[in-house]
Write a protein that holds these residues in place. Structure first.
Motif, PDB file in Angstrom:
ATOM      1  N   UNK A 170      69.560 121.397  30.511  1.00 17.67           N
ATOM      2  CA  UNK A 170      68.252 121.344  29.848  1.00 17.67           C
ATOM      3  C   UNK A 170      68.047 119.980  29.182  1.00 17.67           C
ATOM      4  N   UNK A 171      69.114 119.453  28.582  1.00 15.21           N
ATOM      5  CA  UNK A 171      69.016 118.122  27.974  1.00 15.21           C
ATOM      6  C   UNK A 171      68.713 117.071  29.042  1.00 15.21           C
ATOM      7  N   UNK A 172      69.439 117.122  30.159  1.00 20.47           N
ATOM      8  CA  UNK A 172      69.213 116.129  31.217  1.00 20.47           C
ATOM      9  C   UNK A 172      67.812 116.262  31.806  1.00 20.47           C
ATOM     10  N   UNK A 173      67.305 117.477  31.909  1.00 18.44           N
ATOM     11  CA  UNK A 173      65.933 117.669  32.375  1.00 18.44           C
ATOM     12  C   UNK A 173      64.951 116.948  31.453  1.00 18.44           C
ATOM     13  N   UNK A 174      65.194 117.054  30.152  1.00 16.18           N
ATOM     14  CA  UNK A 174      64.309 116.392  29.186  1.00 16.18           C
ATOM     15  C   UNK A 174      64.414 114.875  29.315  1.00 16.18           C
ATOM     16  N   UNK A 175      65.621 114.377  29.514  1.00 19.71           N
ATOM     17  CA  UNK A 175      65.822 112.937  29.684  1.00 19.71           C
ATOM     18  C   UNK A 175      65.120 112.456  30.954  1.00 19.71           C
ATOM     19  N   UNK A 176      65.246 113.245  32.026  1.00 18.21           N
ATOM     20  CA  UNK A 176      64.598 112.896  33.299  1.00 18.21           C
ATOM     21  C   UNK A 176      63.082 112.810  33.114  1.00 18.21           C
ATOM     22  N   UNK A 177      62.537 113.768  32.388  1.00 15.48           N
ATOM     23  CA  UNK A 177      61.088 113.759  32.184  1.00 15.48           C
ATOM     24  C   UNK A 177      60.659 112.526  31.392  1.00 15.48           C
ATOM     25  N   UNK A 178      61.518 112.110  30.475  1.00 12.30           N
ATOM     26  CA  UNK A 178      61.248 110.894  29.706  1.00 12.30           C
ATOM     27  C   UNK A 178      61.122 109.687  30.637  1.00 12.30           C
TER      28      UNK A 178
END
Lengths: 208, 208
Positions: free
Chosen positions: B47-55
DNA sequence: ACCTGAACACCGTTCAAGT
DNA sequence: ACCTGAACACCGTTCAAGT
């Protein structure tokens, strides 16, 4: 204990217990040996998985040379996909890096041969073949991950329409493959309308 | 300590130190906190990496609606690729799963909108868009792995020809993208020869 | 010289103990 | 109730000690 024996046992283990069982420790336990014994036959884990992937790809038959070029390409790529999905332990690895062992190279040669026959410029053959391989790998990856269906894709599908077309499905895969083959046909013979578009696809979609 | 702060710090950490630094422990050390503190803002590492990817994907501009549909699709996909490659820590994750945070969904909508405008049957829009996303993800993955160039691909290239077309290159990516767009054009308007094929590709390859 | 397994340097995540 | 860090159950790989 030969590399072939280890690879075969690893493939079978992955078939039974899935990708989570593909660790050096689990493989060694399955073989009844020390994890380090494997390193005497493979330099590292990746090399072992490459060998296992090639084992799975060996199940794919080389299509007869008399078939039309596009049918040959389609057959190889859908068969590789099917072979990979029959082996859940190694499917993810096949999706991650194109298997280029002896079996993989043979199939790659089928594709480049077919594309040259299609009339593609020599400089474009390798680029088109890499595009096909890349697309197939991604399609396989989606199918693998669809085993644990993705909540985020479900939301997108829901937002767009009711009838979900199933993300990693074979139908979805073949649709994209037809787009690529049509694109290649156009690239090889610009200006000619593609009379055979869809001729080899499983479904007739002219009346949807 | 908010999710946004954590994601931004993680993106910056990955820019500086690469994908190997994207572990919960390393991220926490960078933030100067306990690894468990992150779990208070994200359910798990994915979930953290998904948020980073969206960034990272937020850096991609939504193309102007006046542009032709194929140019819009091409712009979004090449820009996402470029944005991902500017952030080496998260590029591999973007290649593994299509980023479907708020920024990713916005771009996905651009693609489906463009494909509908292209004249694709409503039932085919999502399938074609998934094919485009799958291909782009695979192309990005090849570019990421080309950072540590693959000995096996080098052998294949060598066996086929001398002049290696570079596996994960932008040129290679755009070529496959054009094949797909040409295929979509043909699917949308069968029989019509594609007059605009290659019009928006970077190189003129009519005289190779 | 060959082989083994203990050890190294990590993981993501859980959970009990502290405040 | 909130937060911490020790602990759990793993990794791939190295390397020193045994045979």
């Amino acid at each position: 204990m030969t590399p072939a024996v280890i690879a075969a046992a690893t493939l079978a283990l992955g078939d039974r217990e899935g990708p989570g069982a593909m660790s050096m420790r689990r493989i060694a336990a399955d073989l009844g040996c020390d994890p380090m014994a494997i390193y005497r036959h493979f330099p590292n884990r990746q090399a072992l998985l490459d060998a296992v992937a090639d084992l799975a790809v060996q199940e794919v038959a080389v299509p007869a040379g008399e078939k039309p070029w596009d049918e040959r390409v389609r057959a190889v790529l859908t068969d590789v996909r099917a072979a990979a999905l029959r082996h859940p332990g190694i499917a993810g690895h096949i999706a991650s890096r194109p298997p280029l062992g002896s079996a993989g190279q043979k199939l790659a040669a089928v594709i480049t041969g077919a594309l040259a026959e299609a009339g593609l410029a020599p400089g474009d053959v390798l680029k088109a073949s890499q595009a096909l391989v890349a697309y197939s790998a991604a399609g396989l990856r989606m199918a693998v991950e669809a085993g644990a269906p993705d909540e985020r894709w479900r939301q997108v599908n829901e937002a767009l329409e009711g009838e979900t077309p199933v993300v990693g499905s074979a139908e979805q895969f073949e649709y994209g493959l037809r787009l690529l083959l049509n694109g290649i046909r156009l690239e090889a013979h610009p200006g000619e309308a593609s009379r055979t578009a869809g001729a080899y696809s499983g479904q007739d979609r002219s009346c949807s």
